[in-house]
Design an enzyme around this catalytic site. Structure first.
Site, PDB file in Angstrom:
ATOM      1  N   GLU A   1       0.764  -1.327  -0.244  1.00 53.57           N
ATOM      2  CA  GLU A   1       0.164   0.041   0.046  1.00 53.57           C
ATOM      3  C   GLU A   1       0.936   1.139   0.129  1.00 53.57           C
ATOM      4  O   GLU A   1       0.531   2.306  -0.658  1.00 53.57           O
ATOM      5  CB  GLU A   1      -0.923  -0.078   1.257  1.00 53.57           C
ATOM      6  CG  GLU A   1      -1.913  -1.341   1.348  1.00 53.57           C
ATOM      7  CD  GLU A   1      -2.281  -1.643  -0.093  1.00 53.57           C
ATOM      8  OE1 GLU A   1      -2.792  -0.802  -0.853  1.00 53.57           O
ATOM      9  OE2 GLU A   1      -2.867  -2.688  -0.023  1.00 53.57           O
TER      10      GLU A   1
ATOM     11  N   TYR B   1      -1.367  -8.347 -11.043  1.00 53.26           N
ATOM     12  CA  TYR B   1      -0.474  -8.337  -9.872  1.00 53.26           C
ATOM     13  C   TYR B   1       0.820  -8.959 -10.202  1.00 53.26           C
ATOM     14  O   TYR B   1       1.932  -8.482 -10.401  1.00 53.26           O
ATOM     15  CB  TYR B   1      -1.071  -8.592  -8.713  1.00 53.26           C
ATOM     16  CG  TYR B   1      -2.165  -7.952  -8.083  1.00 53.26           C
ATOM     17  CD1 TYR B   1      -3.485  -7.987  -8.558  1.00 53.26           C
ATOM     18  CD2 TYR B   1      -2.003  -7.043  -6.865  1.00 53.26           C
ATOM     19  CE1 TYR B   1      -4.273  -7.097  -7.789  1.00 53.26           C
ATOM     20  CE2 TYR B   1      -2.776  -6.246  -6.338  1.00 53.26           C
ATOM     21  CZ  TYR B   1      -3.927  -6.159  -6.649  1.00 53.26           C
ATOM     22  OH  TYR B   1      -4.952  -5.733  -6.276  1.00 53.26           O
TER      23      TYR B   1
HETATM   24  N1  BES Z   1      -6.044  -1.264  -4.382  1.00 55.88           N
HETATM   25  C1  BES Z   1      -5.920  -2.628  -4.190  1.00 55.88           C
HETATM   26  C2  BES Z   1      -7.203  -2.835  -3.811  1.00 55.88           C
HETATM   27  C3  BES Z   1      -8.215  -2.876  -4.730  1.00 55.88           C
HETATM   28  C4  BES Z   1      -7.887  -3.474  -6.068  1.00 55.88           C
HETATM   29  C5  BES Z   1      -9.509  -2.248  -4.287  1.00 55.88           C
HETATM   30  C6  BES Z   1      -8.698  -3.273  -7.045  1.00 55.88           C
HETATM   31  C7  BES Z   1     -10.565  -2.468  -5.586  1.00 55.88           C
HETATM   32  C8  BES Z   1     -10.219  -2.766  -6.806  1.00 55.88           C
HETATM   33  C9  BES Z   1      -4.590  -2.985  -3.019  1.00 55.88           C
HETATM   34  O1  BES Z   1      -3.830  -2.172  -3.156  1.00 55.88           O
HETATM   35  C10 BES Z   1      -4.507  -4.177  -2.988  1.00 55.88           C
HETATM   36  O2  BES Z   1      -3.903  -4.380  -4.000  1.00 55.88           O
HETATM   37  N2  BES Z   1      -4.487  -4.918  -1.932  1.00 55.88           N
HETATM   38  C11 BES Z   1      -4.271  -6.417  -2.006  1.00 55.88           C
HETATM   39  C12 BES Z   1      -2.808  -6.424  -0.920  1.00 55.88           C
HETATM   40  C13 BES Z   1      -1.908  -7.406  -1.833  1.00 55.88           C
HETATM   41  C14 BES Z   1      -1.728  -7.568  -3.033  1.00 55.88           C
HETATM   42  C15 BES Z   1      -0.584  -6.948  -1.008  1.00 55.88           C
HETATM   43  C16 BES Z   1      -5.443  -7.110  -1.184  1.00 55.88           C
HETATM   44  O3  BES Z   1      -6.379  -6.469  -0.659  1.00 55.88           O
HETATM   45  O4  BES Z   1      -5.230  -8.227  -0.985  1.00 55.88           O
HETATM   46 ZN    ZN Z   2      -2.748  -2.795  -4.615  1.00 59.00          ZN
END
Ligand code: BES
Ligand code: ZN
Length: 631
Positions: free
Chosen positions: A324, A409
């Site tokens: 984050e 990702y």
């Molecule tokens: N920005 C994302 C969460 C998100 C993505 C919300 C798409 C809505 C739509 C956040 O940064 C994220 O990637 N969270 C991951 C963390 C992980 C990959 C380290 C999660 O929530 O698992």
């Molecule tokens: Zn993210």
């Protein structure tokens, strides 16, 4: 995630495939524009918003925000006669244009609603409004607002006060503010937020750790942000510092545990700056929310929202914090132009996260995480249809980001690791630093990124990578041959021991699990053969206390196996896991495994019906789409 359930999506994708497969004979007209945001109604080619003023009352009784939003707008096209804003479930009381020395009430009407996009709000623009003007909208939200969760006291850590938080990404800001809800434009904002006196409000803005509780809070966000980064939370929140520019907001019950767990945040911030240039946002704080927060973390600027499931007690899950924080560069500073370019937010951030973790901890730990990430990617590649496996797939309002699983990702991270390896770390770091500088407070499409990559690296004499090779990553399914598959000695050992124990070559006592990271334990569990007996699972469970684990990621892995293998002795503890956590990643796959083990779909539905009252609608939606689909 965009709001759309999997079954509908499958149907729509099937239609798209059928249509495109007939395209030779029927000449289907296709105007797909990769640079266009298909997830907004806003006519940003005619008007853009530059600044937003919010004045909101937070009413826990009626579960509504009430007040006004004033949009400072600029007209880009003098012929344009209407503004279209995004909304969802908002009630609009009035709209008015405020000009330099006059004001005029505005005629407005709602257009047709769309399941994913919400409802367009059409506002007639008077001819004399000028190039710059303010549009004042009086409105209230609905208790069904898809961005807001209103938690009763019993769903908080303290159990005495209610708590409310927002989750705007990807297309939910429109359900608490009428605005142009697209990453294509950026706004600064200020806000006045009125709450019950005993509660504190925080936003993705200039939170002051010394703010006294008064029931009226003022915020200013001087750096321009895309709408999906608008964020608010109200609850019995307190602050504790971590370092000079970093700290934690959470309920008092979680404050000490959070300070311990996230103690490395200040060091992460300093390392990130050393690697990729200045942190542009002032303070960096964390807000640790109740368990129903649907994500691991959300990169709301200056104040990341964080799941309490990271509180493992041993700092083993803090890569989410690194992630984050890294978004402060990749995503918040340089923003994906549309959701199709999501890999430039998430893939770049995953790469950055790993690099940060290497400096703060060590490369062995990060290699373990890389291998787990790679294994999850292989599973995604089995599930995700080919045309969605490109980093930058076709994405319009009939598809959803959900559909890519974690591809943007992990494949994104592997692409950047490929480039790093080809050009060398030093050269690639310099490239990324200049990339963040060049596009700071701007947006980026995949094509713009590729052009920049070509101009700065690929076109250098003797470049080891051609544009064609790079485009294999962005536009082709699967993984190119040029991928470097992550490896970890620790995990290789764990895997070998899993096989040896499962084959009765060694005793469980010979496995040195007490010296292992949670990641190695996870890999061990995932490496067990499909035909392992129930007795062996029982031995493992009692030997390692897996059903009682306090590590959320170990619990996730274990209970997925429990459900897949129908190890019913642990079903009671599995239900406890499903009640304890609300983060989608930790529970949706467990429900999914139960529903698809051939016997337990009904049980899964019963557990879900009992638990769903505590879940966030986003999480509930993920679970539902797995439980009620007909397959
Ligand atoms: N920005 C994302 C969460 C998100 C993505 C919300 C798409 C809505 C739509 C956040 O940064 C994220 O990637 N969270 C991951 C963390 C992980 C990959 C380290 C999660 O929530 O698992
Ligand atoms: Zn993210």
């Amino acid at each position: 995630m965009l709001r759309k359930s999997f079954p509908t999506l499958f149907a729509l994708i099937a239609t798209i495939l059928i249509v495109s497969s007939c395209s030779n004979e029927e000449e289907v007209v296709d105007n797909y524009d990769p640079a266009r945001d298909y997830f907004t109604f806003a006519n940003t080619e005619h008007f853009i918003t530059e600044h937003l003023v919010l004045d909101l009352n937070v009413d826990f009784e009626s579960e509504e925000l009430r007040g006004f939003a004033m949009l400072s707008m600029r007209r880009l096209n003098s012929e344009a006669t209407e503004i279209v804003l995004d909304t969802r479930d908002l009630t609009i009381a009035s709209a008015a244009f405020l000009m330099e020395d006059s004001s005029a009430s505005a005629a407005f009407s709602f257009g047709e609603s769309h399941e994913t996009l919400g409802t367009p709000l059409h506002i007639v623009v008077p001819a004399d409004v000028g190039e710059q003007f303010d549009l004042m909208i009086e409105y209230k939200t609905s208790p069904q607002s898809t961005a807001l969760q209103w938690l009763p006291p019993e769903l908080t850590a303290g159990g005495k006060h209610p708590l409310m938080f927002s989750q705007s990404q990807a297309v939910h800001a429109r359900s608490w503010v009428p605005l142009q809800d697209t990453p294509a434009i950026r706004i600064t904002y200020e806000a006045t937020v009125r709450t019950p006196e005993s509660l504190l409000a925080v936003m993705s803005a200039d939170n002051d750790p010394l703010t006294a509780r008064s029931g009226e809070y003022h915020f200013n966000m001087p750096q321009p942000i895309p709408s999906y980064l608008l964020a608010i939370a109200v609850g019995n929140l307190y602050f504790a510092p971590l370092g000079e520019e970093t700290g934690i907001y959470t309920e008092p019950e979680l404050l000490d545990a959070s300070v311990y767990e996230f103690a490395d945040t200040q060091a992460m911030l300093e390392q990130a700056e050393a690697m990729y240039g200045p942190y542009e946002w002032g303070r960096y704080d964390l807000l640790v929310l109740p368990p129903s927060f649907p994500y691991g973390g959300m990169e709301n600027p200056r104040l990341s929202f964080i799941t309490p499931s990271l509180l493992a007690g041993d700092r083993s899950l803090v890569s989410v914090i690194a992630h984050e924080l890294a978004h402060s560069w990749s995503g918040n500073l340089v923003t994906n132009a549309t959701w199709r370019d999501g890999w430039l937010n998430e893939g770049m951030t995953s790469y950055f996260e790993s690099r940060l973790m290497e400096v703060i901890y060590d490369v062995k730990r990060v290699d373990e995480e890389r291998v787990l990430m790679y294994r999850e990617l292989l599973l995604d590649l089995e599930r995700v249809p080919e045309h969605m496996q490109a980093l930058a797939p076709r994405l319009d309002d009939t598809t959803s980001e959900d559909f890519q699983g974690g591809i943007h990702y992990s494949k994104g991270q592997l692409f950047l690791e490929f480039l790093e390896k080809a050009f060398g770390r030093e050269t690639f770091d310099a490239f990324l630093t200049s990339y963040f500088q060049e596009f700071a407070f701007g947006t980026i499409t995949t094509e713009k990124f590729m052009d920049y990559l070509e101009a700065n690296l690929l076109s250098e004499e003797g470049s080891p990578v051609t544009r064609e090779q790079a485009e294999q990553w962005t536009y082709q399914p699967g993984l190119p041959d040029s991928v470097t598959i992550p490896t970890s000695e620790n995990l290789d050992t764990a895997e070998a021991l899993a096989h040896a124990w499962a084959g009765s070559e060694i005793d469980l006592a010979a496995v040195p699990v007490q010296d292992w990271s949670p990641q190695a334990t996870i890999h061990f569990i995932n490496s067990l053969p499909a035909d392992l007996s129930g007795d062996m699972l029982g031995e493992l469970d009692s030997g390692w206390g897996l059903s009682e684990t306090t590590n959320a990621e170990i619990g996730r892995t274990w209970f997925i196996q429990v459900a897949t293998r129908r190890y019913t002795d642990a079903y009671e503890r599995m239900e406890a896991h499903l009640n304890r956590f609300g983060r989608g990643r930790l529970i949706a796959p467990v429900y999914g495994a139960l529903a698809s083990n051939g016997k337990d779909r009904e049980l899964a539905q019963q557990i879900f019906e009992r638990a769903r009252g505590a879940y966030h609608p986003i999480t509930a939606g993920w679970i539902e789409s797995g439980l009620y689909k007909s397959d």
